[in-house]
Design a protein around this motif. Structure first.
Motif, PDB file in Angstrom:
ATOM      1  N   TYR A   3       0.837  -1.199   0.000  1.00  0.00           N
ATOM      2  CA  TYR A   3       0.000   0.000   0.000  1.00  0.00           C
ATOM      3  C   TYR A   3       0.871   1.249   0.000  1.00  0.00           C
ATOM      4  N   GLU A   4       0.569   2.153  -0.899  1.00  0.00           N
ATOM      5  CA  GLU A   4       1.313   3.412  -0.987  1.00  0.00           C
ATOM      6  C   GLU A   4       0.492   4.527  -0.355  1.00  0.00           C
ATOM      7  N   TYR A   5       0.978   5.017   0.773  1.00  0.00           N
ATOM      8  CA  TYR A   5       0.290   6.105   1.470  1.00  0.00           C
ATOM      9  C   TYR A   5       0.511   7.415   0.713  1.00  0.00           C
ATOM     10  N   SER A  62      -3.103  -1.797   9.414  1.00  0.00           N
ATOM     11  CA  SER A  62      -4.385  -2.341   8.959  1.00  0.00           C
ATOM     12  C   SER A  62      -5.535  -1.984   9.889  1.00  0.00           C
ATOM     13  N   LYS A  87     -11.815  -6.233  -3.549  1.00  0.00           N
ATOM     14  CA  LYS A  87     -10.440  -6.139  -3.045  1.00  0.00           C
ATOM     15  C   LYS A  87     -10.207  -7.060  -1.851  1.00  0.00           C
ATOM     16  N   TYR A 125      -7.053   1.106   5.887  1.00  0.00           N
ATOM     17  CA  TYR A 125      -6.592   2.183   5.012  1.00  0.00           C
ATOM     18  C   TYR A 125      -7.257   2.126   3.639  1.00  0.00           C
ATOM     19  N   TYR A 126      -7.595   0.928   3.159  1.00  0.00           N
ATOM     20  CA  TYR A 126      -8.341   0.851   1.894  1.00  0.00           C
ATOM     21  C   TYR A 126      -9.756   1.413   2.054  1.00  0.00           C
ATOM     22  N   GLN A 129      -9.578   5.119   2.092  1.00  0.00           N
ATOM     23  CA  GLN A 129      -9.295   5.626   0.745  1.00  0.00           C
ATOM     24  C   GLN A 129     -10.553   5.612  -0.116  1.00  0.00           C
ATOM     25  N   ASP A 241      -3.088  -8.445  -0.589  1.00  0.00           N
ATOM     26  CA  ASP A 241      -1.691  -8.050  -0.848  1.00  0.00           C
ATOM     27  C   ASP A 241      -0.689  -8.900  -0.080  1.00  0.00           C
TER      28      ASP A 241
END
Length: 520
Positions: A3-5, A62, A87, A125-126, A129, A241
């Motif tokens: 994951y790219e913050y 997470s 996802k 975090y997903y 987002q 992931d």
């Protein structure tokens, strides 16, 4: 890590850019899953809000990962449910082990015919987002303000106000209602000096997210006294992931600062994964708590999610309970600020969701005491159950590693609507509507966001303030809503909960039930 913050942009707020603001309808403090979902729900009802958050990035690590079927149905209504399921890692089987043997397993969704699965695992975090991106679909209704930290709160008879600190200075903002969605540590709760009553358990757990390629199935694994972590408990969940969540019981005497150091975490994880290579992604230490506010509504300040109640994490009742708070409050607050209902309607949020919080706390506390029993009777009981479960089927259901989140029923808590008890119990007043396939689509996608008079094999009464929907019932729709009855009418709330149901409904019956449901 996968994951790219990315940082969200900070914009100078209007009051600090020479643009005075009128009083807002709603200000939401906290841009986590609860605050963002709240903004989307209000926007779907046409109500504008301002969201304030002291950060400018999604949550690190997470955090909440287990999203239950009912919560996914709510997210589907908000517009991100299908994206989450695509996802996420779907699962419904949980296995509980004592040392090296399995003593109990369960299937959370043994029947077909639901759009959403029993559970998915998806990092918080997903979810944040996806919700931020969904908020941007409502540029005229949702004002996201990152790096806006609330430093003070005022309560007045007809509004609330907050002092906000930003990189450009401080400003004051007013709203008819201020929603505290600012998490378990809730600064707003602290500013208001509110007691957070309940039980703090003398137990600590280590959470570690690791990146690892493995062929573990998509199941929940829980161990009592595993050989790799003697005398304690452990939990493993698979996430997207190639991220795995591992929880390890540490005991109350563990020093959190020492235990979260990589040189202490990594050897523990190596024992769990049996030598597989992995990379450490995120580490945290948490303490079991089961606590809540006495009331969730304090004049024009309303507490939602973890700011109102916290539970121990086993059972996935924290994040799911918070999203269900949103589901309950959104339509009610929208009706009040738009003048469609009086403020008394909001009291039903307090009544129904404190009831739900108590149910979650009760289940969570029982699981905590089973996992971490006090010396004496509690430990004797726990150890006896685990010993019996190996060969006595009756004891397996008593093994408690966290009763997983189920939707709360408001029966006896919501205003009791009319009920024809000859209809199936699963769709009784106060319960969320069970989903079912309808003509190549899904029932819940036809409900929600408004009051609906649903007629099954009959025309529903047409009343002001509710949409009329007739469906020809067959298959699972018949099984879940009609049983042996040839026809029925249901009044459904905007949050997809049943208000009342009849096998023979008059217009006057429906109007009376709707008036009560709207706070009359």
């Amino acid at each position: 890590m996968p994951y790219e913050y990315q940082e969200f942009p900070y914009l100078t707020p209007g009051p600090l850019a020479g643009k005075p603001e009128a009083r807002h309808k709603v200000v939401i403090v906290g841009a986590g899953p609860i605050g963002l979902a709240m903004a989307v729900d209000l926007a779907l009802h046409g109500v504008a809000s301002v969201v304030l958050d002291d950060n400018n990035v999604v949550s690190r690590g997470s955090r909440a990962i287990c999203w239950a079927k009912r919560t996914l149905e709510i997210f589907d209504r908000l517009g991100i449910g299908e994206r989450m399921v695509t996802k996420g890692v779907t699962w419904k089987i949980g296995r509980t082990r004592h040392r090296d043997r399995e003593v109990f397993n369960f299937d959370l969704l043994p029947e077909d015919g639901h759009k959403m699965p029993a559970f998915i695992n998806l990092q918080q975090y997903y979810v944040e987002q996806y919700l931020v991106e969904r908020c941007r679909d409502f540029p005229d209704l949702i004002d996201l303000r990152f790096r806006n930290r609330v430093t003070g709160v005022e309560r007045h008879d007809d509004h609330a106000a907050a002092t906000v600190s930003t990189p450009d200075g401080d400003y004051r903002i007013e709203a008819e209602y201020l929603l505290a969605c600012d998490g378990a540590g809730s600064p707003i709760r602290g500013m208001m000096g509110l007691d957070f009553a309940g039980e703090l358990f003398e137990e600590r757990f280590l959470i570690a997210d690791i990146e690892m390629e493995a062929d573990f199935p998509s199941e929940r694994w829980f161990w009592f006294e595993p050989t790799f972590h003697p005398g304690q408990s452990a939990l493993l969940h698979k996430q997207p992931d190639n991220i795995y969540r591992i929880d390890l019981q540490l005991g109350w005497d563990a020093d959190p600062e020492v235990e979260r150091k990589p040189e202490n975490v990594i050897p523990r994880i190596e024992k769990v994964v049996e030598g597989r290579p992995f990379a450490l992604d995120w580490v945290s230490i948490y303490t079991f708590q089961c606590r809540r506010l006495e009331r969730f509504i304090h004049d024009r300040v309303i507490f939602v999610g973890d700011s109102a109640h916290v539970v121990s994490p086993f059972g996935a009742r924290g994040g799911n309970g918070g999203v269900q708070d949103v589901d309950n409050l959104g339509w009610k607050l929208a009706a009040v600020v738009k003048g469609d209902s009086g403020p008394a309607l909001l009291e039903s949020y307090d009544r129904e969701r404190t009831h739900a919080a108590d149910e979650n706390i009760r289940n969570s506390a029982r699981a905590t005491k089973f996992m971490s029993p006090a010396e004496g009777v509690e430990r004797i009981f726990r150890d006896s159950v685990l010993a019996l479960a190996a060969h006595a089927p009756f004891a397996r259901g008593m093994v408690n590693s966290g009763r997983l989140s189920l939707p709360c029923s408001y029966q006896g808590t919501a205003p009791d609507g009319p009920d024809d008890a000859t209809l199936p119990a699963g769709a009784a007043p106060g319960r969320p509507c069970p989903d079912a396939p309808v003509g190549g689509a899904w029932l819940l996608n036809r409900l929600g966001g408004r009051f609906t008079m649903l007629g099954l094999n009959t025309d529903p009464p047409e009343i002001e303030g509710a949409a009329a929907l007739r469906l020809d019932a067959s298959g699972l729709l018949t099984q879940r809503y009609l049983g042996d009855a040839p026809a029925a009418v249901y009044l459904i709330r905007p949050d997809q909960h049943v208000v009342g149901r009849w096998t023979d409904a008059s217009k006057a019956d429906a109007e009376a039930a709707l008036a009560v449901a709207k706070g009359g």
